[in-house]
Scaffold this active site. Structure first.
Site, PDB file in Angstrom:
ATOM      1  N   CYS A 152     116.696  -0.999  39.869  1.00  0.00           N
ATOM      2  CA  CYS A 152     117.688  -1.262  38.758  1.00  0.00           C
ATOM      3  C   CYS A 152     118.756  -1.995  39.688  1.00  0.00           C
ATOM      4  O   CYS A 152     118.952  -1.776  40.832  1.00  0.00           O
ATOM      5  CB  CYS A 152     118.471   0.077  38.680  1.00  0.00           C
ATOM      6  SG  CYS A 152     120.096   0.320  37.894  1.00  0.00           S
ATOM      7  N   THR A 153     119.522  -2.819  38.842  1.00  0.00           N
ATOM      8  CA  THR A 153     120.501  -3.838  39.551  1.00  0.00           C
ATOM      9  C   THR A 153     121.758  -3.481  40.036  1.00  0.00           C
ATOM     10  O   THR A 153     122.378  -3.958  40.828  1.00  0.00           O
ATOM     11  CB  THR A 153     120.659  -5.203  38.528  1.00  0.00           C
ATOM     12  OG1 THR A 153     121.099  -4.644  37.205  1.00  0.00           O
ATOM     13  CG2 THR A 153     119.556  -6.021  38.354  1.00  0.00           C
ATOM     14  N   ASP A 178     123.633  -7.426  31.505  1.00  0.00           N
ATOM     15  CA  ASP A 178     122.933  -6.071  32.050  1.00  0.00           C
ATOM     16  C   ASP A 178     124.015  -5.192  31.389  1.00  0.00           C
ATOM     17  O   ASP A 178     124.790  -5.422  30.557  1.00  0.00           O
ATOM     18  CB  ASP A 178     123.244  -6.050  33.537  1.00  0.00           C
ATOM     19  CG  ASP A 178     122.764  -4.603  34.053  1.00  0.00           C
ATOM     20  OD1 ASP A 178     121.730  -4.049  33.498  1.00  0.00           O
ATOM     21  OD2 ASP A 178     123.185  -4.197  35.199  1.00  0.00           O
ATOM     22  N   SER A 179     123.665  -3.848  31.470  1.00  0.00           N
ATOM     23  CA  SER A 179     124.440  -2.715  30.873  1.00  0.00           C
ATOM     24  C   SER A 179     126.112  -2.869  31.543  1.00  0.00           C
ATOM     25  O   SER A 179     126.669  -1.997  30.728  1.00  0.00           O
ATOM     26  CB  SER A 179     123.819  -1.206  30.889  1.00  0.00           C
ATOM     27  OG  SER A 179     123.748  -0.882  32.493  1.00  0.00           O
ATOM     28  N   CYS A 236     118.378  -6.852  34.183  1.00  0.00           N
ATOM     29  CA  CYS A 236     118.283  -5.331  33.948  1.00  0.00           C
ATOM     30  C   CYS A 236     116.810  -4.920  33.953  1.00  0.00           C
ATOM     31  O   CYS A 236     116.101  -5.490  32.997  1.00  0.00           O
ATOM     32  CB  CYS A 236     118.977  -5.250  32.386  1.00  0.00           C
ATOM     33  SG  CYS A 236     118.454  -3.646  31.752  1.00  0.00           S
ATOM     34  N   ASN A 237     116.515  -3.811  34.764  1.00  0.00           N
ATOM     35  CA  ASN A 237     115.064  -3.579  34.941  1.00  0.00           C
ATOM     36  C   ASN A 237     114.566  -2.817  33.592  1.00  0.00           C
ATOM     37  O   ASN A 237     113.529  -3.057  33.373  1.00  0.00           O
ATOM     38  CB  ASN A 237     115.208  -2.667  36.058  1.00  0.00           C
ATOM     39  CG  ASN A 237     114.986  -3.524  37.387  1.00  0.00           C
ATOM     40  OD1 ASN A 237     114.121  -3.770  37.734  1.00  0.00           O
ATOM     41  ND2 ASN A 237     116.413  -4.031  38.150  1.00  0.00           N
ATOM     42  N   GLY A 246     119.475   3.767  30.847  1.00  0.00           N
ATOM     43  CA  GLY A 246     118.188   4.305  31.308  1.00  0.00           C
ATOM     44  C   GLY A 246     117.573   5.784  30.802  1.00  0.00           C
ATOM     45  O   GLY A 246     116.668   6.009  30.831  1.00  0.00           O
TER      46      GLY A 246
END
Length: 262
Positions: free
Chosen positions: A184-185, A10-11, A73-74, A43
């Site tokens: 969003c996670t 993820d970010s 990560c969406n 995003g």
């Protein structure tokens, strides 16, 4: 059986909401987690930027000989998955596309989403939900990047952040939706605050469905590990100290993540 590791990324720390559920459900697996703290937030980035970033992460996991990568990560699931899925010989599990298979079967007529702007602009949730249930109404809303920053900086309990949460949540509530996907996670960690303004049963955390799908798919393809060879390893692209401190709300790291510059 396949003892090669599972990569999760993820970010930042948000993907740990998925990671922690995976570890609990599949404790015998070997895990590698990458937090792209240098490029957070995702995003607000363009499609081209996100593709470049995600390719670098995938190449890192390829070097680690993973059997699968969990796109926790969406934003990159929405923007990059369709481009990436044919480029690598390991399995990719995108959170949006996977969770929507289950969510679309719920007995609901109208679903809202709270996500990053990039995810909302891609209409990934609407496309995927209506792919499995064409009659379902979907209202998508992109939130301020400050939602992610609140979690990363542990500042969500500051009084001045309350209006930011209320403002974006109200946009979706005004649509009279039956359920709201926390797309969003990072957002599930804000759930306790969001329930101050809406009932707790209205919110859906896609990770809860996502991890069960992954477990079943690995089993069906005979790719479950039969031996845990090492404790989870964590990697970041910047600021390992901050990542370790922030991660404690999701998962307690025993040591600093390894700094990897891509």
């Amino acid at each position: 059986m396949d003892n090669r590791p599972i990569g999760v990324y993820d970010s930042g720390i948000g993907g740990l909401t998925v990671f922690s559920k995976l570890v609990k459900l599949l404790p015998n697996e070997n895990y590698l987690y990458f937090g792209d703290t240098e490029n957070i937030p995702y995003g607000t980035k363009s499609r081209e930027e996100l593709l470049t970033i995600t390719h670098k992460i995938m190449n890192f996991f390829k070097e680690q000989n993973v059997k699968a990568v969990v796109m926790a990560c969406n934003t990159t699931s929405a923007v990059a998955y369709d481009t990436l899925k044919e480029d690598y010989d390991f399995t990719l599990y995108p959170v949006i596309q996977t969770a929507c298979k289950v969510i679309a079967d719920m007995d609901e007529k109208k679903i809202g989403t709270l996500s990053t702007e990039a995810t909302a602009n891609s209409h990934a949730y609407k496309k995927q939900l209506q792919k499995y249930n064409p009659a379902l109404e979907v209202f998508e809303h992109g939130c301020s990047g400050k939602w992610v920053e609140m979690v990363e900086n542990h500042s969500q309990n500051k009084k001045e952040n309350e209006p930011i949460l209320r403002e974006h949540l109200n946009v979706v509530l005004e649509q009279n939706v039956d359920k709201i996907i926390l797309g969003c996670t990072h957002y599930p960690y804000l759930r306790s605050l969001l329930t101050d303004f809406a009932g707790k049963d209205i919110f859906i955390d896609p990770a809860e469905y996502f991890v069960y799908y992954i477990a079943q798919d690995l089993k069906n393809n005979d790719k479950l590990a039969n031996k845990k060879e090492y404790e989870p390893k964590f990697f970041v692209s910047s600021n390992p100290e901050k990542f370790k401190n922030s991660s404690e709300i999701f998962y307690k790291l025993e040591e600093l993540p390894i700094l990897i510059k891509r």
